[in-house]
Design a protein around this motif. Structure first.
Motif: not given
Length: 422
Positions: A221-228, A230-234
């Motif tokens: 939904n934009g989370t992995a696109q923005r944060h990758g 392994c990102g915390t938000a992901t």
């Protein structure tokens, strides 16, 4: 099973024929699928009747189809699996399944037309009543993300107001309760309810109507696109939705069901899916009041079926020939780890206040500015920053941030604002 035991399950996608299996119902194939699900240590399945197959005419709910649903529930019980039934399908994996009596020449709103709504009530009541005496029947979910029919980006929506959405949900839930009193009846939306300004299905409805709150966590939904990947938000997206939902709940300990979560490729590459799964579930279970986790999905979609979005083919815990994938092995390890353990995480004593605007009545129920909660929104990003710093942030509505009784009931001792986060 203890009342406070965590529940782990799978959204059941048949290995042969996907949800079209209702047209060629094969109990032996179904039993083999359920055997493979139970072998992972899971304790429940969420199942999906296709609405046009079960109710092809407004006054015809096919008895044979209902019998097959009951046969599925009984086969699940033989394998120690409880069953939740989604009624109005509705929408599944990019395909819409609406009966002909609601479309084209018979086009009428599925949310407001009196005859359609009465037909839906009878359908949900009938399914619930057919299963009401089965001990392994958990309850009904009104439908799978049926809010997507109420507005953009659906190409042909039945537009409604928040008041109309609330009245429709209340009637559908009442029909489920009439059919099977006292079961876990709930409704489930995709994340527009939490993230999209002006969407008629609201966060308050999700967190206040029904026996539990359902959240569906998808990082495409934009989370992995923005944060990758392994990102915390992901890796904390599911936990974020759980905590966000609790901000609108009236009951400070309302159960939250992580009813859909999966590892979508290519944003989560197959080689990384097991790690993503372990991190996502661990972070979700660090939230209080979680009822359980139901992974999407049990089995891959067969490549013999055409026109699915590419990511849909590989979301299963198992291949479509029932071999366990690394993500399935990860879920099996998690279920074994938690078996017999109580779920009692420490309270999240620091909360981040969310201001999603006030509705016309001066409250936050309508959340007209809820896009601040979406990936890239100021609140979403501040919550992710706090989490990356090692804080375990809860979420509280700005209008409740100075309410001592509300904060105490949730174990909150400190409230931060978005501008406090650096």
């Amino acid at each position: 099973m203890p009342d406070d035991a965590l529940r782990f399950g799978a959204n059941y996608t048949p290995a042969r024929g996907w949800f079209h299996h209702w047209l060629d119902f094969d109990l032996d194939e179904l039993r083999a699928d359920l055997d493979s699900i139970a072998a992972l240590g899971l304790d429940h399945v969420r199942v999906f009747p296709l609405w046009p197959v079960f109710q092809p005419n407004r006054t015809l709910i096919r008895p044979r189809a209902v019998e097959q649903l009951v046969a599925l529930a009984d086969a699940a019980a033989e394998r120690g699996l409880d069953v939740n039934v989604d009624g109005l399908q509705g929408h599944l994996s990019s395909f819409d399944f609406l009966p002909a009596w609601t479309r084209t020449w018979h086009r009428r709103s599925i949310f407001t037309d009196p005859d359609v709504v009465a037909g839906q009530e009878e359908y949900l009541r009938t399914l619930a009543a057919a299963l009401a005496d089965r001990p392994n029947f958990l309850g009904m979910t009104v439908g799978n993300e049926i809010n997507q029919f109420s507005g953009a980006p659906h190409p042909d929506p039945d537009r409604i107001t928040p008041d109309q959405a609330a009245r429709w949900l209340e009637r559908m839930l009442a029909a489920c309760e009439e059919g099977a009193p006292g079961r876990l009846h709930l409704h489930a939306e995709y994340d527009a309810a939490w993230y999209r300004d002006g969407h008629p299905f609201t966060a308050a409805q999700a967190a206040r109507l029904g026996a539990a709150t359902a959240v569906h966590s998808w990082v495409f939904n934009g989370t992995a696109q923005r944060h990758g990947r392994c990102g915390t938000a992901t890796e904390h997206h599911a936990a974020y939705l759980i905590e966000l939902s609790k901000a609108w709940a009236v009951d400070p300990h309302r159960p939250v069901w992580l009813q859909e979560v999966g590892a979508p490729a290519p944003l989560i590459p197959p080689a990384h899916a097991a790690r993503f799964t372990e991190a996502t579930v661990a972070n979700a279970l660090d939230c209080p009041d979680v009822w359980g986790v139901t992974w999407w999905c049990s089995h891959d979609v067969s490549r013999e079926l055409a026109d699915f979005p590419e990511l849909e083919y590989g979301l299963g815990l198992m291949t479509n020939d029932r071999r366990t994938k690394p993500v399935g092995a990860a879920i099996a390890r998690i279920t074994e780890q938690w078996r017999g353990r109580a779920h009692r995480p420490a309270p999240r004593s620091t909360a981040l206040a969310v201001d999603a605007g006030e509705d016309a009545d001066g409250g936050a129920a309508g959340a007209p500015g809820r896009s601040v909660c979406a990936p890239g929104g100021a609140f979403f990003e501040a919550w992710a920053v706090l989490t990356a710093q090692g804080v375990r942030p809860a979420v509280v509505l700005a209008e409740r941030a100075a309410d001592p009784a509300h904060l105490a009931a949730r174990g909150i001792t400190e409230v931060l604002r978005v501008h406090d986060v650096t």
